[in-house]
Scaffold this active site. Structure first.
Site, PDB file in Angstrom:
ATOM      1  CB  THR A   2      -0.920   0.010   1.247  1.00  0.00           C
ATOM      2  OG1 THR A   2      -1.843  -1.056   1.110  1.00  0.00           O
ATOM      3  CG2 THR A   2      -1.692   1.301   1.375  1.00  0.00           C
ATOM      4  CG  ASP A  12      -1.937  -6.586  -2.855  1.00  0.00           C
ATOM      5  OD1 ASP A  12      -2.823  -5.728  -2.869  1.00  0.00           O
ATOM      6  OD2 ASP A  12      -1.815  -7.431  -1.942  1.00  0.00           O
ATOM      7  CB  SER A  13       2.272  -8.240   0.575  1.00  0.00           C
ATOM      8  OG  SER A  13       1.192  -8.190   1.461  1.00  0.00           O
ATOM      9  CB  SER A  14      -2.580 -10.640  -1.736  1.00  0.00           C
ATOM     10  OG  SER A  14      -3.029  -9.531  -1.031  1.00  0.00           O
ATOM     11  CB  THR A  34       0.252  -4.431   6.200  1.00  0.00           C
ATOM     12  OG1 THR A  34      -1.030  -4.248   5.583  1.00  0.00           O
ATOM     13  CG2 THR A  34       0.969  -3.103   6.330  1.00  0.00           C
ATOM     14  CG  ASP A  35      -3.102  -7.526   2.862  1.00  0.00           C
ATOM     15  OD1 ASP A  35      -3.463  -6.869   3.854  1.00  0.00           O
ATOM     16  OD2 ASP A  35      -3.626  -7.391   1.735  1.00  0.00           O
ATOM     17  CB  THR A  48       0.167 -12.351  14.228  1.00  0.00           C
ATOM     18  OG1 THR A  48      -0.774 -12.975  13.393  1.00  0.00           O
ATOM     19  CG2 THR A  48      -0.506 -11.774  15.429  1.00  0.00           C
ATOM     20  CD  GLN A  78      -8.843 -22.597  16.466  1.00  0.00           C
ATOM     21  OE1 GLN A  78      -9.766 -21.880  16.849  1.00  0.00           O
ATOM     22  NE2 GLN A  78      -9.042 -23.740  15.876  1.00  0.00           N
TER      23      GLN A  78
HETATM   24  N1  ASP Z   1      -2.922  -5.346   0.043  1.00  0.00           N
HETATM   25  C1  ASP Z   1      -1.819  -4.577   0.579  1.00  0.00           C
HETATM   26  C2  ASP Z   1      -0.573  -5.440   0.565  1.00  0.00           C
HETATM   27  O1  ASP Z   1      -0.406  -6.244   1.433  1.00  0.00           O
HETATM   28  C3  ASP Z   1      -2.136  -4.105   1.959  1.00  0.00           C
HETATM   29  C4  ASP Z   1      -1.069  -3.238   2.614  1.00  0.00           C
HETATM   30  O2  ASP Z   1       0.010  -3.028   2.133  1.00  0.00           O
HETATM   31  O3  ASP Z   1      -1.362  -2.725   3.713  1.00  0.00           O
HETATM   32  O4  ASP Z   1       0.229  -5.317  -0.342  1.00  0.00           O
END
Ligand code: ASP
Length: 347
Positions: free
Chosen positions: A16, A60-62, A92-93, A169, A281
């Site tokens: 992001t 995007d880190s996804s 951040t993901d 986490t 969990q």
């Molecule tokens: N979808 C973004 C990512 O992980 C979210 C972020 O950076 O906060 O790349």
């Protein structure tokens, strides 16, 4: 004390922090580094040298993967001698997964490697990215009186908190304070000054070289229990071809159901050499299988305790140990050993 001669390498993977809004869809998309740089004139005002390495295209880190973790490790290895510290800009993901993996891939680290990012893009007026990036860079350049880095660890820095990477986490999709380190104290807190908690920071052996570990095996899975989980679902997970390890997310102190079909499936999987790693969990605390009958049954079946490890670090540790070609017995044994401060063993 910030070393004025310090050289810090800023590695931009995406996230992001550098994204812009697509005019048609309104969705945030990765954008090039020049956009980020033009919104960060503050970097030039730092009194040490910052150079950049760009992943092209940024992601995007996804879309993160073990292959990209290996690429990041390569970048750090190739530049290790020339820089005093490293800052990795990352979405951040999946940042906690990357931090857990890199935290285990970089052994005997003698320099800071700090992951950071933001919840709002750098181009937004209220962005959290500027403070995160500037402070992460300062921490990467910070030295003690003997000229050694204060934090020779793989960390995440977000919203005033410096955390051991493999203890983190993502806990909030909305707040700037997106990460926590539930079972390990913060390594530093940034306020008017940066206050380091030195007693909690890993001390490397400066006589030994840093070891870059590229071994990775993705034949692992996370199986989260829930009341009503079906036999078909558990059987499908445990029947994945080539499966070597399971992060079993259990209840509380490490309890699972003990109805026969469930224990039979686990017994069969363990018999086939699959490592069953018991991880709670719960966000805080850890696995203590002796506490309840259900936990004891799991232990007798041959599940191993993950103690207070996070799911992210458990997954990374299994991938790395199997990647190194360890046998199930060796993996079981090493799960009870803290390799890089990723867990606390409590008997
Ligand atoms: N979808 C973004 C990512 O992980 C979210 C972020 O950076 O906060 O790349």
């Amino acid at each position: 004390m910030i070393d004025r001669n310090a050289n810090v390498l800023l590695i931009y993977t995406g996230g992001t922090i550098g994204m812009v809004e697509n005019a048609e869809s309104g969705a945030l998309e990765p954008f090039n580094f020049s956009h980020l740089r033009s919104n960060m004139p503050e970097i030039k005002r730092l009194n040490f040298n910052v150079e950049t390495y760009l992943f092209d295209p940024p992601i995007d880190s996804s879309d993160m993967s073990p292959f990209i973790w290996q690429q990041i490790t390569h970048v750090i290895e190739d530049h290790y001698d020339r820089y005093d510290g490293f800052v990795i800009l990352h979405g951040t993901d999946t940042m906690a997964y990357t931090a857990s993996a890199l935290g285990l891939m970089l052994d005997n680290l003698t320099k800071p490697v700090i992951l950071t990012g933001s919840q709002l893009p750098i181009g937004k007026l209220r962005t959290d990215g500027k403070e995160n990036l500037i402070t992460a860079l300062e921490i990467a350049a910070d030295k003690d009186a003997a000229g050694r880095p204060i934090v020779p660890e793989l960390c995440i820095y977000m919203q005033n908190l410096l955390m051991r990477g493999n203890r983190t986490t993502k806990v909030n999709a909305d707040h700037f304070s997106a990460f926590n380190s539930p079972n390990y104290p913060y390594l530093a807190e940034a306020g008017l000054d940066i206050r380091y908690n030195e007693q909690f920071i890993l001390k490397p052996d400066y006589e030994k070289p840093v070891y870059f570990n590229y071994a990775m095996d993705s034949h692992v899975v996370i199986l989260k229990l829930f009341p009503g989980i079906s036999r078909e679902s558990v059987r499908a997970h445990l029947g994945i071809p080539g499966l070597k390890g399971v992060v079993l997310e259990t209840y509380g102190t490490g309890n699972s159901p003990i109805y026969p079909w469930f224990t039979d499936l686990l017994h069969d999987a363990i018999g086939r050499g699959i490592v069953i790693l018991n991880v709670t969990q719960c966000l805080y605390g850890g696995v203590e299988m002796h506490r309840y009958e259900n936990g004891q049954r799991l232990e007798k079946l041959g599940a191993v305790s993950g103690y207070d490890i996070t799911t992210e670090a458990a997954l990374a540790k299994l991938m790395i140990l199997f990647g190194e070609g360890k046998t199930p017995e060796e993996v079981n044994r090493l799960m009870a050993v803290s390799l890089r401060g990723e867990l606390t063993v409590r008997r």
